[in-house]
Design a protein around this motif. Structure first.
Motif, PDB file in Angstrom:
ATOM      1  N   LEU A  24       0.833  -1.209   0.000  1.00  0.00           N
ATOM      2  CA  LEU A  24       0.000   0.000   0.000  1.00  0.00           C
ATOM      3  C   LEU A  24       0.869   1.261   0.000  1.00  0.00           C
ATOM      4  O   LEU A  24       0.511   2.265  -0.623  1.00  0.00           O
ATOM      5  N   MET A  25       2.014   1.200   0.657  1.00  0.00           N
ATOM      6  CA  MET A  25       2.926   2.349   0.663  1.00  0.00           C
ATOM      7  C   MET A  25       3.301   2.725  -0.774  1.00  0.00           C
ATOM      8  O   MET A  25       3.293   3.895  -1.151  1.00  0.00           O
ATOM      9  N   ILE A  26       3.600   1.712  -1.585  1.00  0.00           N
ATOM     10  CA  ILE A  26       3.995   1.988  -2.971  1.00  0.00           C
ATOM     11  C   ILE A  26       2.832   2.603  -3.748  1.00  0.00           C
ATOM     12  O   ILE A  26       2.994   3.578  -4.482  1.00  0.00           O
ATOM     13  N   SER A  27       1.662   2.060  -3.529  1.00  0.00           N
ATOM     14  CA  SER A  27       0.496   2.570  -4.240  1.00  0.00           C
ATOM     15  C   SER A  27       0.204   4.033  -3.858  1.00  0.00           C
ATOM     16  O   SER A  27      -0.032   4.883  -4.725  1.00  0.00           O
ATOM     17  N   GLU A  28       0.256   4.342  -2.563  1.00  0.00           N
ATOM     18  CA  GLU A  28      -0.056   5.711  -2.130  1.00  0.00           C
ATOM     19  C   GLU A  28       1.031   6.692  -2.591  1.00  0.00           C
ATOM     20  O   GLU A  28       0.741   7.856  -2.878  1.00  0.00           O
ATOM     21  N   ALA A  29       2.269   6.205  -2.698  1.00  0.00           N
ATOM     22  CA  ALA A  29       3.337   7.075  -3.214  1.00  0.00           C
ATOM     23  C   ALA A  29       3.021   7.467  -4.658  1.00  0.00           C
ATOM     24  O   ALA A  29       3.211   8.619  -5.069  1.00  0.00           O
ATOM     25  N   GLY A  30       2.491   6.511  -5.412  1.00  0.00           N
ATOM     26  CA  GLY A  30       2.094   6.795  -6.795  1.00  0.00           C
ATOM     27  C   GLY A  30       0.984   7.838  -6.838  1.00  0.00           C
ATOM     28  O   GLY A  30       1.005   8.759  -7.658  1.00  0.00           O
ATOM     29  N   HIS A  31       0.028   7.729  -5.918  1.00  0.00           N
ATOM     30  CA  HIS A  31      -1.067   8.707  -5.889  1.00  0.00           C
ATOM     31  C   HIS A  31      -0.538  10.096  -5.531  1.00  0.00           C
ATOM     32  O   HIS A  31      -0.975  11.094  -6.091  1.00  0.00           O
ATOM     33  N   PHE A  32       0.383  10.137  -4.598  1.00  0.00           N
ATOM     34  CA  PHE A  32       0.991  11.415  -4.211  1.00  0.00           C
ATOM     35  C   PHE A  32       1.549  12.119  -5.457  1.00  0.00           C
ATOM     36  O   PHE A  32       1.246  13.284  -5.716  1.00  0.00           O
ATOM     37  N   VAL A  33       2.342  11.381  -6.231  1.00  0.00           N
ATOM     38  CA  VAL A  33       2.956  11.960  -7.430  1.00  0.00           C
ATOM     39  C   VAL A  33       1.863  12.418  -8.410  1.00  0.00           C
ATOM     40  O   VAL A  33       1.934  13.513  -8.973  1.00  0.00           O
ATOM     41  N   THR A  34       0.838  11.602  -8.575  1.00  0.00           N
ATOM     42  CA  THR A  34      -0.247  11.936  -9.503  1.00  0.00           C
ATOM     43  C   THR A  34      -0.948  13.243  -9.107  1.00  0.00           C
ATOM     44  O   THR A  34      -1.224  14.093  -9.952  1.00  0.00           O
ATOM     45  N   PHE A  35      -1.225  13.404  -7.822  1.00  0.00           N
ATOM     46  CA  PHE A  35      -1.920  14.627  -7.387  1.00  0.00           C
ATOM     47  C   PHE A  35      -1.062  15.876  -7.633  1.00  0.00           C
ATOM     48  O   PHE A  35      -1.568  16.907  -8.067  1.00  0.00           O
ATOM     49  N   ILE A  36       0.227  15.750  -7.350  1.00  0.00           N
ATOM     50  CA  ILE A  36       1.110  16.903  -7.576  1.00  0.00           C
ATOM     51  C   ILE A  36       1.175  17.210  -9.081  1.00  0.00           C
ATOM     52  O   ILE A  36       1.085  18.370  -9.496  1.00  0.00           O
ATOM     53  N   GLU A  37       1.299  16.178  -9.884  1.00  0.00           N
ATOM     54  CA  GLU A  37       1.368  16.397 -11.339  1.00  0.00           C
ATOM     55  C   GLU A  37       0.085  17.021 -11.877  1.00  0.00           C
ATOM     56  O   GLU A  37       0.133  17.914 -12.713  1.00  0.00           O
ATOM     57  N   LEU A  38      -1.039  16.553 -11.371  1.00  0.00           N
ATOM     58  CA  LEU A  38      -2.317  17.128 -11.832  1.00  0.00           C
ATOM     59  C   LEU A  38      -2.392  18.601 -11.432  1.00  0.00           C
ATOM     60  O   LEU A  38      -2.819  19.441 -12.219  1.00  0.00           O
ATOM     61  N   ALA A  39      -1.967  18.896 -10.201  1.00  0.00           N
ATOM     62  CA  ALA A  39      -2.012  20.297  -9.746  1.00  0.00           C
ATOM     63  C   ALA A  39      -1.198  21.173 -10.696  1.00  0.00           C
ATOM     64  O   ALA A  39      -1.620  22.267 -11.088  1.00  0.00           O
TER      65      ALA A  39
END
Ligand SMILES: [Fe+2]
Ligand SMILES: [Fe+2]
Length: 203
Positions: A153-168
């Motif tokens: 889950l840590m790996i998955s949430e790290a991916g989401h973190f990057v996605t949110f920053i990129e979308l912003a």
């Protein structure tokens, strides 16, 4: 660079590491942690759904967040499975002081793009902190199945973190996003510093 190194660089932007006592008490109250965690996953899915509905005209946002809703709901299901396996009870949601405090920092008003930036950065921050906590759990608790579970889950949430920053940064000037991100990081550290350490909360 290994995944761990690159993630550490990207994410441990966080200004305040979690107090190491948290993981010790969390392990003793793992049922509470799992219940709270299940609701964190539910809230992550719900918050992506809200963004999709509110910004339905932004194709890239809708197409990026739709699979994340499914992923977060999959996480919810997996946490529930861990509870069931241990004959633990899926209790009621807890008051989420951390998210309430973060919400207070969301700038009201501004144009639509500023509001979108606020929401995406708040989501990114919750992902970053969750990722840090999952890492602590995966490295420190004795239950081997949960170690592996939290690592994944840590790996998955790290991916989401990057996605949110990129979308912003796609929908707002990246320099402005960076400035605001630093403000969010400082605020979040302050929130955590003033919160009681509890073994029954993921945050
Ligand atoms: Fe998740
Ligand atoms: Fe996530």
């Amino acid at each position: 660079m290994t995944w761990e190194e690159s993630t550490r660089q990207k994410m441990l932007h966080l200004k305040l590491p979690t107090d190491p006592r948290w993981v010790e008490i969390a392990e003793m109250q793992i049922e509470d942690i799992l219940v709270d965690h299940a609701y964190c996953e539910q809230k992550a899915a719900s918050s992506c759904i809200s963004l999709i509905l509110r910004f339905n005209d932004l194709d890239e946002l809708v197409d990026t967040l739709t699979p994340i809703v499914a992923e977060e709901w999959g996480h919810f299901e997996r946490v529930l499975e861990q509870l069931r396996k241990r004959r633990m009870k899926f209790g009621f949601p807890r008051k989420d002081e951390y998210v309430t405090k973060l919400n207070e920092f969301v700038k009201k008003g501004g144009n639509r793009w500023q509001q979108l930036t606020e929401q995406l950065l708040m989501n990114a921050l919750i992902e970053a902190r969750s990722c840090e906590r999952f890492k602590l759990l995966s490295k420190n608790i004795r239950d081997e199945e949960l170690q592996k579970f939290y690592y994944e889950l840590m790996i998955s949430e790290a991916g989401h973190f990057v996605t949110f920053i990129e979308l912003a940064k796609k929908y707002q000037d990246p320099d402005k996003v960076n400035v605001r991100w630093r403000e969010w990081l400082v605020y979040e550290a302050e929130v955590l510093k003033n919160m009681e350490i509890r073994g029954d909360r993921m945050h």
